[in-house]
Design a protein around this motif. Structure first.
Motif, short mmCIF file in Angstrom:
data_model
loop_
_atom_site.label_atom_id
_atom_site.label_comp_id
_atom_site.label_asym_id
_atom_site.label_seq_id
_atom_site.Cartn_x
_atom_site.Cartn_y
_atom_site.Cartn_z
N ALA A 19 53.89 -11.48 22.98
CA ALA A 19 53.20 -10.24 23.33
C ALA A 19 51.97 -10.04 22.45
O ALA A 19 50.89 -9.69 22.95
N LYS A 20 52.11 -10.28 21.16
CA LYS A 20 50.97 -10.14 20.24
C LYS A 20 49.87 -11.12 20.61
O LYS A 20 48.69 -10.78 20.59
N GLN A 21 50.26 -12.34 20.98
CA GLN A 21 49.29 -13.36 21.37
C GLN A 21 48.47 -12.90 22.57
O GLN A 21 47.28 -13.19 22.68
N TYR A 22 49.11 -12.15 23.48
CA TYR A 22 48.43 -11.68 24.69
C TYR A 22 47.88 -10.27 24.55
O TYR A 22 47.41 -9.68 25.53
N GLY A 23 47.95 -9.71 23.34
CA GLY A 23 47.37 -8.39 23.11
C GLY A 23 48.20 -7.24 23.68
O GLY A 23 47.66 -6.17 23.97
N ILE A 24 49.48 -7.45 23.85
CA ILE A 24 50.37 -6.41 24.37
C ILE A 24 50.96 -5.66 23.18
O ILE A 24 51.54 -6.26 22.28
N ASN A 25 50.82 -4.33 23.18
CA ASN A 25 51.24 -3.55 22.01
C ASN A 25 52.74 -3.21 22.04
O ASN A 25 53.44 -3.46 23.03
N GLU A 26 53.21 -2.66 20.94
CA GLU A 26 54.63 -2.35 20.75
C GLU A 26 55.17 -1.41 21.83
O GLU A 26 56.26 -1.61 22.35
#
Length: 130
Positions: free
Chosen positions: A103-110
């Motif tokens: 998720a972090k790699q794809y810019g998806i937040n918490e």
């Protein structure tokens, strides 16, 4: 007990053996008190060195998954329900760690990840009722 190892894997063979035995113990495929093949027999079956199978067994004995009885063999240890649950939780956490990294790699937040997890839980719980 069925184990499959690959010399092509980046994971050392003794670790592959350990992981598969642990999976079988914590899934219930291997029962408490069940005798495992001897170190030499395991090495022969998997076509690996005796030292490799010994290291896997020794590590699992240290972790409390297996017990060694001198002159009798290697056996699956008595595993408590709490240990099984802890192991399952650890596996889930490993998968969640991978999901969060992705998720972090794809810019998806918490918040988006939590929302996706809640959605999946609802979908699965809804399917279980049907």
């Amino acid at each position: 007990m069925k184990l499959i190892v690959s010399s092509l894997s980046q994971i050392p063979i003794y670790e592959q053996i350990k992981q598969q035995i642990k999976e079988q113990v914590f899934s219930g495929a291997l029962k408490s008190g069940e005798q495992l093949p001897s170190i030499r027999m395991l090495a022969k079956e998997l076509k690996v060195g005796v030292i490799t199978s010994k290291r896997a067994y020794d590590d699992l004995c240290e972790e409390g998954v297996l017990v060694s009885h001198q002159g009798k063999g290697i056996f699956v240890a008595e595993i408590s329900a709490e240990s099984v649950r802890d192991n399952h939780l650890q596996l889930v956490e490993e998968h969640l760690r991978d999901a969060v990294s992705l998720a972090k790699q794809y810019g998806i937040n918490e918040t988006e990840v939590k929302s996706a997890l809640e959605k999946i839980y609802k979908e699965i719980n809804g399917n279980e009722r049907n």
